[in-house]
Design a protein around this motif. Structure first.
Motif, PDB file in Angstrom:
ATOM      1  N   PRO A  11       0.621  -7.247   1.456  1.00 46.73           N
ATOM      2  CA  PRO A  11       1.713  -6.314   1.767  1.00 46.73           C
ATOM      3  C   PRO A  11       2.281  -5.626   0.525  1.00 46.73           C
ATOM      4  N   ASP A  12       2.358  -6.347  -0.586  1.00 56.19           N
ATOM      5  CA  ASP A  12       2.844  -5.744  -1.832  1.00 56.19           C
ATOM      6  C   ASP A  12       1.897  -4.643  -2.306  1.00 56.19           C
ATOM      7  N   ALA A  13       0.599  -4.909  -2.255  1.00 56.95           N
ATOM      8  CA  ALA A  13      -0.378  -3.921  -2.694  1.00 56.95           C
ATOM      9  C   ALA A  13      -0.372  -2.706  -1.770  1.00 56.95           C
ATOM     10  N   THR A  14      -0.250  -2.931  -0.473  1.00 58.14           N
ATOM     11  CA  THR A  14      -0.208  -1.821   0.481  1.00 58.14           C
ATOM     12  C   THR A  14       0.988  -0.928   0.213  1.00 58.14           C
ATOM     13  N   GLU A  15       2.131  -1.524  -0.008  1.00 60.35           N
ATOM     14  CA  GLU A  15       3.346  -0.755  -0.296  1.00 60.35           C
ATOM     15  C   GLU A  15       3.217   0.008  -1.614  1.00 60.35           C
ATOM     16  N   GLU A  16       2.615  -0.631  -2.615  1.00 58.47           N
ATOM     17  CA  GLU A  16       2.438   0.010  -3.914  1.00 58.47           C
ATOM     18  C   GLU A  16       1.494   1.214  -3.804  1.00 58.47           C
ATOM     19  N   VAL A  17       0.389   1.048  -3.085  1.00 59.66           N
ATOM     20  CA  VAL A  17      -0.572   2.149  -2.938  1.00 59.66           C
ATOM     21  C   VAL A  17       0.050   3.304  -2.154  1.00 59.66           C
ATOM     22  N   LYS A  18       0.829   2.986  -1.118  1.00 60.04           N
ATOM     23  CA  LYS A  18       1.506   4.043  -0.354  1.00 60.04           C
ATOM     24  C   LYS A  18       2.483   4.816  -1.232  1.00 60.04           C
ATOM     25  N   SER A  19       3.252   4.115  -2.043  1.00 58.55           N
ATOM     26  CA  SER A  19       4.210   4.811  -2.900  1.00 58.55           C
ATOM     27  C   SER A  19       3.494   5.581  -4.007  1.00 58.55           C
ATOM     28  N   MET A  20       2.347   5.082  -4.483  1.00 59.11           N
ATOM     29  CA  MET A  20       1.564   5.821  -5.458  1.00 59.11           C
ATOM     30  C   MET A  20       1.018   7.110  -4.843  1.00 59.11           C
ATOM     31  N   ALA A  21       0.607   7.049  -3.577  1.00 60.06           N
ATOM     32  CA  ALA A  21       0.085   8.231  -2.897  1.00 60.06           C
ATOM     33  C   ALA A  21       1.182   9.274  -2.688  1.00 60.06           C
ATOM     34  N   LYS A  22       2.391   8.822  -2.388  1.00 57.32           N
ATOM     35  CA  LYS A  22       3.503   9.759  -2.160  1.00 57.32           C
ATOM     36  C   LYS A  22       3.984  10.399  -3.454  1.00 57.32           C
ATOM     37  N   GLN A  23       4.101   9.608  -4.519  1.00 59.61           N
ATOM     38  CA  GLN A  23       4.688  10.106  -5.762  1.00 59.61           C
ATOM     39  C   GLN A  23       3.665  10.674  -6.737  1.00 59.61           C
ATOM     40  N   GLY A  24       2.400  10.398  -6.532  1.00 59.61           N
ATOM     41  CA  GLY A  24       1.360  10.918  -7.419  1.00 59.61           C
ATOM     42  C   GLY A  24       1.471  10.368  -8.830  1.00 59.61           C
TER      43      GLY A  24
END
Length: 74
Positions: free
Chosen positions: A15-28
């Protein structure tokens, strides 16, 4: 004997990695984890190209995965 939980919980890694990847995708590139993960992916791809057994796509994914893991669990 008393059951104590460890300092950090590895079962929360997905779950931590999923949240991190999602926020990386949003913020670039503005996200603080994006650049280290991209550098890890590049290093993995180069290592995969040099090693005879591993191909560069496998190295790229492995390098990115290791860099992301090091960002989540320092």
């Amino acid at each position: 004997m008393e059951d104590r939980e460890p300092g950090h919980q590895d079962h929360d890694l997905i779950p931590d990695a999923t949240e991190e990847v999602k926020s990386m995708a949003k913020q670039g590139l503005d996200h603080p984890s994006t650049k280290p993960v991209l550098v890890g992916a590049a290093i993995g791809a180069v290592a995969g190209g040099i090693l005879p057994v591993v191909t560069w796509p496998i190295g790229l994914v492995a390098g990115a995965g290791i860099a992301l893991y090091k960002r989540l669990r320092p």
